[in-house]
Design an enzyme around this catalytic site. Sequence first.
Site, PDB file in Angstrom:
ATOM      1  N   GLU A 211      34.520  42.047  37.748  1.00  0.00           N
ATOM      2  CA  GLU A 211      34.280  41.737  36.958  1.00  0.00           C
ATOM      3  C   GLU A 211      32.566  41.251  37.167  1.00  0.00           C
ATOM      4  O   GLU A 211      31.555  40.218  36.784  1.00  0.00           O
ATOM      5  CB  GLU A 211      34.506  39.386  36.939  1.00  0.00           C
ATOM      6  CG  GLU A 211      35.870  39.073  37.387  1.00  0.00           C
ATOM      7  CD  GLU A 211      36.208  37.738  38.127  1.00  0.00           C
ATOM      8  OE1 GLU A 211      35.332  37.751  38.110  1.00  0.00           O
ATOM      9  OE2 GLU A 211      37.395  37.791  38.279  1.00  0.00           O
TER      10      GLU A 211
ATOM     11  N   ASN B  24      41.611  39.190  44.157  1.00  0.00           N
ATOM     12  CA  ASN B  24      40.615  39.310  43.538  1.00  0.00           C
ATOM     13  C   ASN B  24      39.560  38.368  43.940  1.00  0.00           C
ATOM     14  O   ASN B  24      39.470  36.927  44.563  1.00  0.00           O
ATOM     15  CB  ASN B  24      40.430  39.386  42.177  1.00  0.00           C
ATOM     16  CG  ASN B  24      39.766  39.196  41.093  1.00  0.00           C
ATOM     17  OD1 ASN B  24      39.510  40.600  41.038  1.00  0.00           O
ATOM     18  ND2 ASN B  24      39.387  38.113  40.332  1.00  0.00           N
TER      19      ASN B  24
ATOM     20  N   HIS C 205      30.173  40.379  41.277  1.00  0.00           N
ATOM     21  CA  HIS C 205      28.924  38.796  40.533  1.00  0.00           C
ATOM     22  C   HIS C 205      27.598  38.585  41.058  1.00  0.00           C
ATOM     23  O   HIS C 205      27.328  38.498  42.238  1.00  0.00           O
ATOM     24  CB  HIS C 205      29.581  37.264  40.112  1.00  0.00           C
ATOM     25  CG  HIS C 205      30.678  37.221  39.523  1.00  0.00           C
ATOM     26  ND1 HIS C 205      30.332  37.558  37.970  1.00  0.00           N
ATOM     27  CD2 HIS C 205      31.640  36.969  40.028  1.00  0.00           C
ATOM     28  CE1 HIS C 205      31.750  37.558  37.204  1.00  0.00           C
ATOM     29  NE2 HIS C 205      32.352  37.097  38.238  1.00  0.00           N
TER      30      HIS C 205
ATOM     31  N   ASP D  94      28.412  41.736  37.051  1.00  0.00           N
ATOM     32  CA  ASP D  94      27.066  41.160  35.774  1.00  0.00           C
ATOM     33  C   ASP D  94      26.449  41.220  36.952  1.00  0.00           C
ATOM     34  O   ASP D  94      26.230  41.003  38.508  1.00  0.00           O
ATOM     35  CB  ASP D  94      27.876  39.879  35.222  1.00  0.00           C
ATOM     36  CG  ASP D  94      27.826  39.006  35.920  1.00  0.00           C
ATOM     37  OD1 ASP D  94      28.436  38.601  37.219  1.00  0.00           O
ATOM     38  OD2 ASP D  94      28.778  37.842  35.035  1.00  0.00           O
TER      39      ASP D  94
ATOM     40  N   GLU E  53      40.153  34.123  44.797  1.00  0.00           N
ATOM     41  CA  GLU E  53      39.394  34.084  45.957  1.00  0.00           C
ATOM     42  C   GLU E  53      40.199  33.017  46.897  1.00  0.00           C
ATOM     43  O   GLU E  53      39.327  31.506  46.945  1.00  0.00           O
ATOM     44  CB  GLU E  53      38.511  32.570  44.018  1.00  0.00           C
ATOM     45  CG  GLU E  53      38.007  33.973  43.599  1.00  0.00           C
ATOM     46  CD  GLU E  53      37.052  33.066  42.444  1.00  0.00           C
ATOM     47  OE1 GLU E  53      36.973  31.790  42.437  1.00  0.00           O
ATOM     48  OE2 GLU E  53      36.122  33.716  41.582  1.00  0.00           O
TER      49      GLU E  53
HETATM   50  O1  9MR Z   1      34.719  33.532  32.644  1.00  0.00           O
HETATM   51  C1  9MR Z   1      35.021  32.508  33.041  1.00  0.00           C
HETATM   52  C2  9MR Z   1      34.260  30.857  32.115  1.00  0.00           C
HETATM   53  O2  9MR Z   1      34.476  31.441  30.371  1.00  0.00           O
HETATM   54  C3  9MR Z   1      34.674  30.179  32.867  1.00  0.00           C
HETATM   55  O3  9MR Z   1      34.412  28.653  32.517  1.00  0.00           O
HETATM   56  C4  9MR Z   1      34.910  29.501  34.672  1.00  0.00           C
HETATM   57  C5  9MR Z   1      35.778  28.711  34.662  1.00  0.00           C
HETATM   58  O4  9MR Z   1      35.062  28.711  36.014  1.00  0.00           O
HETATM   59  O5  9MR Z   1      35.611  31.151  34.264  1.00  0.00           O
HETATM   60  C6  9MR Z   1      34.750  31.858  34.747  1.00  0.00           C
HETATM   61  O6  9MR Z   1      35.477  33.276  35.440  1.00  0.00           O
HETATM   62  C7  9MR Z   1      35.505  33.332  36.481  1.00  0.00           C
HETATM   63  C8  9MR Z   1      36.906  34.557  36.759  1.00  0.00           C
HETATM   64  O7  9MR Z   1      37.905  33.868  36.297  1.00  0.00           O
HETATM   65  C9  9MR Z   1      36.642  34.374  38.614  1.00  0.00           C
HETATM   66  N1  9MR Z   1      34.967  34.604  39.066  1.00  0.00           N
HETATM   67  C10 9MR Z   1      34.953  34.098  38.643  1.00  0.00           C
HETATM   68  C11 9MR Z   1      34.626  33.932  37.312  1.00  0.00           C
HETATM   69  C12 9MR Z   1      33.243  33.685  36.854  1.00  0.00           C
HETATM   70  O8  9MR Z   1      33.062  32.091  37.220  1.00  0.00           O
END
Ligand code: 9MR
Length: 359
Positions: free
Chosen positions: A277, A212, A248, A279, A171
Amino acid sequence: MRSRTMRRTAIRLRLAGALAAVLVAGGVAGGPAAQAAERHGKEPTLADLAERHGRYFGSATDNPELVDEPYKALLGSEFRQITPGNGMKWYATEPQQGVFDFSQGDEIVNLARANRQKVRGHTLVWHSQLPGWLTGREWTAPELRAVLKKHVQAEVRHYRGKVFAWDVVNEAFNEDGTYRESVFYKTLGPGYIADALRWAHQADPRVRLYLNDYNIEGIGPKSDAYYRLAKELRAAGVPLHGIGLQAHLALQYGYPTTLEDNLRRFSRLGLDTALTEVDVRMQLPATEEKLAQQAEWYRDLTEACLAVRRCVGITVWDYTDKYSWIPAFFPGEGAALPWDEQLRPKPAYFALRGALGGK
Ligand code: 9MR
């Protein structure tokens, strides 16, 4: 190419199938795990189907969920790749400066080994989920450079031979394609990205190195920024091997129709791509119509990946609504994954099977 109408009819037929499966799964004939085992016995899994196309099909998972046995059974049987949702992030792996704790990531790696799955490492450099010791003070550029190098190399070295790919920088860009003003960018300038890639490559010359991000599925300012950066890095001989498109997605924002073209332009730079990732969230309540549309999106994104040779695999951001991150982050939204909260397959699951050439 099948027409939209044919596709819709196919989706309706699959919906009927999904409904039947839900009814069976909800009955007394055995819980979801038994269902999964049975399915595993006689039908190819999503991973089996993807493998026929030379792709992996995976899921994220998270350490706290691993006490849930039915969940773990399906995670172990349906997927051939897993990504730790949190366990390899900086706050977890270097909770105090210079003190490393790989226990959570190791738990995931060990589980993967037991289930003969491969692991995507996630993630080395990110503005979020950083430890307090890093965010709680000011750093000079030489100090932060040393901290970053040590973190990247210690973690990559620890997981050498155990993960096949790393999300090295996560990011890094804003929506308009400008650099995100993270502590790394502000202190070190944009060169921190090339540095992190080089350091990771030194620590494990065989691991595939990715950048990513989210909202880069379609062609637009943010994915253009990655395209430009990737081109520059490749021209400069920096070890970059792939771009991870998080995917996402949200029904209310529309499907990224340029996904396939976008994947293709990164391939032309000599890069792998992956949907890392996935969804597809929706505003609740989930209706039959929304679930059908969601199923279409899962199918479309799978078809896009299969159409581009260097799109190497698809990972859903956990597989069941029971453990989705969505409801906590987007109040009123959810139902984003191919299995529901009771681990019953949704229309999206059957759409995935169909797209991968299964029944
Ligand atoms: O799935 C992850 C969640 O459990 C955490 O609370 C969150 C914190 O920001 O991060 C989530 O995973 C993220 C990933 O590492 C990077 N892309 C976005 C994902 C969703 O927030």
